[in-house]
Design a protein around this motif. Structure first.
Motif, PDB file in Angstrom:
ATOM      1  N   GLY A  13       0.809  -1.008  -0.025  1.00 28.97           N
ATOM      2  CA  GLY A  13       0.010   0.019  -0.037  1.00 28.97           C
ATOM      3  C   GLY A  13       0.836   1.330  -0.125  1.00 28.97           C
ATOM      4  N   THR A  14       0.209   2.538  -0.303  1.00 26.07           N
ATOM      5  CA  THR A  14       1.100   3.603  -0.511  1.00 26.07           C
ATOM      6  C   THR A  14       1.140   4.244   0.941  1.00 26.07           C
ATOM      7  OG1 THR A  14       0.338   3.792  -2.636  1.00 26.07           O
ATOM      8  CG2 THR A  14       1.071   5.948  -1.596  1.00 26.07           C
ATOM      9  N   LEU A  15       2.282   4.712   1.300  1.00 20.28           N
ATOM     10  CA  LEU A  15       2.278   5.563   2.689  1.00 20.28           C
ATOM     11  C   LEU A  15       2.037   7.023   2.461  1.00 20.28           C
ATOM     12  CD1 LEU A  15       3.329   5.121   5.519  1.00 20.28           C
ATOM     13  CD2 LEU A  15       5.617   5.788   4.939  1.00 20.28           C
ATOM     14  N   ASP A  16       1.180   7.361   3.335  1.00 16.49           N
ATOM     15  CA  ASP A  16       0.785   8.855   3.406  1.00 16.49           C
ATOM     16  C   ASP A  16       2.285   9.847   3.506  1.00 16.49           C
ATOM     17  OD1 ASP A  16       0.218  11.521   4.863  1.00 16.49           O
ATOM     18  OD2 ASP A  16      -1.718  11.010   4.246  1.00 16.49           O
ATOM     19  N   PRO A  17       2.427  10.776   2.750  1.00 18.03           N
ATOM     20  CA  PRO A  17       3.621  11.461   2.469  1.00 18.03           C
ATOM     21  C   PRO A  17       3.902  12.169   3.887  1.00 18.03           C
ATOM     22  CG  PRO A  17       2.343  11.730   0.473  1.00 18.03           C
ATOM     23  CD  PRO A  17       1.425  11.153   1.386  1.00 18.03           C
ATOM     24  N   ARG A  18       2.846  12.672   4.457  1.00 16.21           N
ATOM     25  CA  ARG A  18       3.065  13.240   5.930  1.00 16.21           C
ATOM     26  C   ARG A  18       3.568  12.418   6.869  1.00 16.21           C
ATOM     27  NH1 ARG A  18      -2.774  16.000   6.522  1.00 16.21           N
ATOM     28  NH2 ARG A  18      -3.098  13.927   5.939  1.00 16.21           N
ATOM     29  N   LEU A  19       3.153  11.167   6.849  1.00 18.71           N
ATOM     30  CA  LEU A  19       3.533  10.247   7.556  1.00 18.71           C
ATOM     31  C   LEU A  19       4.768   9.706   7.388  1.00 18.71           C
ATOM     32  CD1 LEU A  19       2.852   8.419  10.047  1.00 18.71           C
ATOM     33  CD2 LEU A  19       1.755   6.712   8.544  1.00 18.71           C
ATOM     34  N   ALA A  20       5.493   9.877   5.880  1.00 17.78           N
ATOM     35  CA  ALA A  20       6.655   9.300   5.680  1.00 17.78           C
ATOM     36  C   ALA A  20       7.542  10.610   6.345  1.00 17.78           C
ATOM     37  CB  ALA A  20       6.836   9.419   4.314  1.00 17.78           C
ATOM     38  N   GLN A  21       7.209  11.801   6.138  1.00 17.69           N
ATOM     39  CA  GLN A  21       8.286  12.683   6.469  1.00 17.69           C
ATOM     40  C   GLN A  21       8.531  12.594   8.140  1.00 17.69           C
ATOM     41  OE1 GLN A  21       6.357  16.660   5.822  1.00 17.69           O
ATOM     42  NE2 GLN A  21       8.360  17.791   6.466  1.00 17.69           N
ATOM     43  N   ILE A  22       7.408  12.199   8.730  1.00 20.00           N
ATOM     44  CA  ILE A  22       7.607  11.937  10.279  1.00 20.00           C
ATOM     45  C   ILE A  22       8.366  10.806  10.413  1.00 20.00           C
ATOM     46  CG2 ILE A  22       6.300  11.434  12.413  1.00 20.00           C
ATOM     47  CD1 ILE A  22       4.094  12.558  11.246  1.00 20.00           C
ATOM     48  N   TYR A  23       8.430   9.837   9.762  1.00 15.21           N
ATOM     49  CA  TYR A  23       9.194   8.709   9.954  1.00 15.21           C
ATOM     50  C   TYR A  23      10.744   9.006   9.550  1.00 15.21           C
ATOM     51  CZ  TYR A  23       5.535   5.083  10.259  1.00 15.21           C
ATOM     52  OH  TYR A  23       4.423   4.580  10.836  1.00 15.21           O
ATOM     53  N   ASN A  24      10.765  10.008   8.682  1.00 13.17           N
ATOM     54  CA  ASN A  24      12.298  10.237   8.202  1.00 13.17           C
ATOM     55  C   ASN A  24      12.928  11.153   9.342  1.00 13.17           C
ATOM     56  OD1 ASN A  24      12.036   9.033   5.819  1.00 13.17           O
ATOM     57  ND2 ASN A  24      11.457  10.862   4.676  1.00 13.17           N
ATOM     58  N   GLY A  25      12.159  11.738  10.371  1.00  6.98           N
ATOM     59  CA  GLY A  25      12.634  12.427  11.245  1.00  6.98           C
ATOM     60  C   GLY A  25      12.980  11.615  12.488  1.00  6.98           C
ATOM     61  N   GLU A  26      12.778  10.385  12.672  1.00  9.77           N
ATOM     62  CA  GLU A  26      12.772   9.419  13.617  1.00  9.77           C
ATOM     63  C   GLU A  26      14.178   9.382  14.080  1.00  9.77           C
ATOM     64  OE1 GLU A  26      10.597   6.151  13.229  1.00  9.77           O
ATOM     65  OE2 GLU A  26       8.911   6.857  14.169  1.00  9.77           O
ATOM     66  N   ARG A  27      14.546   9.233  15.266  1.00  9.64           N
ATOM     67  CA  ARG A  27      15.772   8.613  15.626  1.00  9.64           C
ATOM     68  C   ARG A  27      15.861   7.230  16.027  1.00  9.64           C
ATOM     69  NH1 ARG A  27      19.644  10.810  20.982  1.00  9.64           N
ATOM     70  NH2 ARG A  27      21.230   9.218  20.590  1.00  9.64           N
ATOM     71  N   ARG A  28      16.490   6.576  15.358  1.00  7.01           N
ATOM     72  CA  ARG A  28      16.388   4.863  15.498  1.00  7.01           C
ATOM     73  C   ARG A  28      17.129   4.594  16.818  1.00  7.01           C
ATOM     74  NH1 ARG A  28      13.946   2.502  11.374  1.00  7.01           N
ATOM     75  NH2 ARG A  28      13.925   3.610   9.354  1.00  7.01           N
ATOM     76  N   MET A  29      16.518   3.984  17.683  1.00 10.13           N
ATOM     77  CA  MET A  29      16.890   3.671  18.781  1.00 10.13           C
ATOM     78  C   MET A  29      17.457   1.679  18.939  1.00 10.13           C
ATOM     79  SD  MET A  29      16.782   6.111  20.637  1.00 10.13           S
ATOM     80  CE  MET A  29      17.193   5.528  22.135  1.00 10.13           C
ATOM     81  N   GLY A  30      18.359   1.644  19.568  1.00  7.34           N
ATOM     82  CA  GLY A  30      18.838   0.102  19.657  1.00  7.34           C
ATOM     83  C   GLY A  30      18.599  -0.533  21.128  1.00  7.34           C
ATOM     84  N   ASP A  31      18.773  -1.670  20.892  1.00  7.75           N
ATOM     85  CA  ASP A  31      18.587  -2.442  22.550  1.00  7.75           C
ATOM     86  C   ASP A  31      20.149  -2.468  22.911  1.00  7.75           C
ATOM     87  OD1 ASP A  31      19.638  -4.388  20.805  1.00  7.75           O
ATOM     88  OD2 ASP A  31      17.841  -5.440  21.333  1.00  7.75           O
ATOM     89  N   ARG A  32      20.210  -3.268  23.933  1.00  5.58           N
ATOM     90  CA  ARG A  32      21.878  -3.341  24.525  1.00  5.58           C
ATOM     91  C   ARG A  32      22.508  -4.341  23.491  1.00  5.58           C
ATOM     92  NH1 ARG A  32      21.487  -7.580  29.492  1.00  5.58           N
ATOM     93  NH2 ARG A  32      20.590  -9.309  28.478  1.00  5.58           N
ATOM     94  N   ASN A  33      21.819  -5.233  22.935  1.00  4.35           N
ATOM     95  CA  ASN A  33      22.638  -6.049  21.902  1.00  4.35           C
ATOM     96  C   ASN A  33      23.103  -5.308  20.674  1.00  4.35           C
ATOM     97  OD1 ASN A  33      22.145  -8.506  23.214  1.00  4.35           O
ATOM     98  ND2 ASN A  33      20.103  -8.644  22.376  1.00  4.35           N
ATOM     99  N   THR A  34      22.138  -4.323  20.155  1.00  7.15           N
ATOM    100  CA  THR A  34      22.906  -3.445  19.143  1.00  7.15           C
ATOM    101  C   THR A  34      23.858  -2.577  19.465  1.00  7.15           C
ATOM    102  OG1 THR A  34      20.362  -3.235  18.444  1.00  7.15           O
ATOM    103  CG2 THR A  34      21.846  -1.883  17.544  1.00  7.15           C
ATOM    104  N   VAL A  35      23.639  -1.863  20.906  1.00  4.71           N
ATOM    105  CA  VAL A  35      24.946  -1.107  21.257  1.00  4.71           C
ATOM    106  C   VAL A  35      26.162  -1.899  21.433  1.00  4.71           C
ATOM    107  CG1 VAL A  35      25.603   0.581  23.225  1.00  4.71           C
ATOM    108  CG2 VAL A  35      23.241   0.263  22.132  1.00  4.71           C
TER     109      VAL A  35
END
Length: 420
Positions: free
Chosen positions: A168-190
């Motif tokens: 399905g197509t993602l709403d452009p405004r929602l895509a812009q919000i996703y692009n501004g997210e800071r991706r977090m990781g768990d302790r295994n990632t760190v």
């Protein structure tokens, strides 16, 4: 059910637990309820009817590994069908089936311990075995989750509406919000790195701040590091080997009061009954809590009547031998001379109360204990049941003697003797 999701070994275990039909056939169609049954030498598939109707190629490899090679479905199913027969009869049947199979196809002949491990797992009495590899979904689950998290964290490309193709197509405004997210990781990632880190130098520095009496693990670490054996953490964190099951040997004599047909009820239930000489079982196991060795869990004992399938190291696991005093019983033993045998293994003679043990048993020496049960009478006879209350007392004395002998030979909670 997709073919990639089929695990023949698990299907066989589930079918055995539910008592559902397993049909060898020459057809790969499992949807039909009228599947013609074929012999194992001609069958190309096994049709399982529980939990769903599935046709599995009969020569498909399984997770059971013998000598670093996976065992096929036909060999597993054939061994299960012959679980009640003695090992010589099983080997003869396997040889006959191999002669009927076309080409280079053959069934695998399981060794003594392999058969026991396979039947115990298929019956649901054990959840793991050294011969059965874990399912792919269960293996290294933590490592897989860590790798997935690290892969997700490393993706820094912006989320675009076109990247959701097929969903399905993602709403452009929602895509812009996703692009501004800071991706977090768990302790295994760190803590994820590119190569293993050796912290042995840190352990050396920390030892001076620890108590005057180091723990066993710290002492082992220091000894390994001092010996220059590489990374001590890899050695200490190794999974301990499973303690092998001790072995009790019965007398194959027809005059023996204990045979495969009645020994389980006697040693576990504390009640003697006459043996059924028509029984063809060649091995079984009983469980018993040995309080002075491992009070936290029952210990499983393997019961056999002969050493035909023994490997040399199995003799170090033999803890007791039931005997009637007949020397021919020890002909194929590691120690065929009774005086040598009972220097290494506890001997047990079971007779009738009020009767003297044979002279041959008394000549074996003090390493053979003599016990006696009340004579068996027809249960319908008046007063027959009242004499059986002493059976448990005899059983407890036998287990106590076995436990004392095992402790003397070096059996412990997590270890077994390497030589007796």
């Amino acid at each position: 059910m997709a073919s990639t999701d089929i695990d023949p070994l698990l299907l066989l275990r589930q079918s055995i637990a539910s008592g559902s039909n397993i049909i060898p056939t020459t057809s790969a169609d499992a949807s039909s309820t009228d599947v013609p049954e074929a012999s194992l030498s001609q069958a190309t598939h096994l049709v399982f009817t529980h939990p769903a109707r599935v046709a599995v190629p009969i020569d498909a490899p399984t997770r059971f590994v013998s000598n670093d090679k996976p065992v096929d479905v036909r060999s597993i199913y054939f061994a299960w069908l012959n679980r009640e027969v003695a090992i010589p009869e099983y080997n003869a049947s396997a040889t006959k089936l191999n002669e009927e199979l076309p080409g280079a196809t053959h069934v695998h002949k399981f060794a003594f311990v392999e058969r026991l491990e396979l039947f115990t797992w298929l019956e649901g009495a054990s959840e793991e075995s050294e011969y059965i590899k874990p399912l792919a979904g269960d293996k290294d689950a933590a490592a897989a989750a860590s790798a997935a998290a690290a892969s997700a964290a490393s993706k820094t490309a912006p989320v675009l509406a076109s990247s959701r193709a097929g969903r399905g197509t993602l709403d452009p405004r929602l895509a812009q919000i996703y692009n501004g997210e800071r991706r977090m990781g768990d302790r295994n990632t760190v803590l994820h790195g590119f190569k293993p880190t050796d912290f042995s130098s840190i352990r050396k520095q920390a030892q001076q701040f620890m108590s005057r009496k180091p723990s066993p693990a710290a002492a082992a670490t220091a000894a390994i590091a001092a010996a220059g054996l590489g990374n001590p953490s890899l050695v200490i964190n190794q999974k301990p080997q499973r303690r092998p099951d001790p072995i009790i040997m019965l007398s194959p004599s027809a005059s023996a009061l204990l045979r495969m047909s009645n020994v389980k009820a006697f040693l576990e239930g504390g009640r003697y009954g006459p043996p059924d000489h028509s029984s063809s079982a060649s091995m079984m196991h009983v469980s018993r809590v040995m309080k002075d060795i491992d009070p936290g869990r029952p210990m499983r004992f393997i019961l056999v009547e002969g050493p035909e399938q023994f490997k040399p190291e199995y003799w170090n696991r033999v803890v007791a031998v039931f005997t009637t005093g007949q020397a021919w019983q020890f002909k194929n033993y590691r120690w065929s001379n009774p005086s040598d045998l009972f220097k290494h293994v506890l001997g047990i003679y079971l007779g009738w109360r009020g009767e003297q043990p044979p002279d041959s048993v008394r000549a074996f020496g003090h390493q053979v204990i003599s016990t006696a049960v009340e004579k068996w009478h027809d249960p319908t006879r008046l007063g027959a049941e009242s004499s059986r209350w002493r059976d448990r007392e005899v059983v407890e004395s036998i287990w106590k003697a076995i436990e004392v002998h095992m402790r003397h030979k070096g059996w412990r909670k997590d270890t077994a003797p390497t030589q007796i």
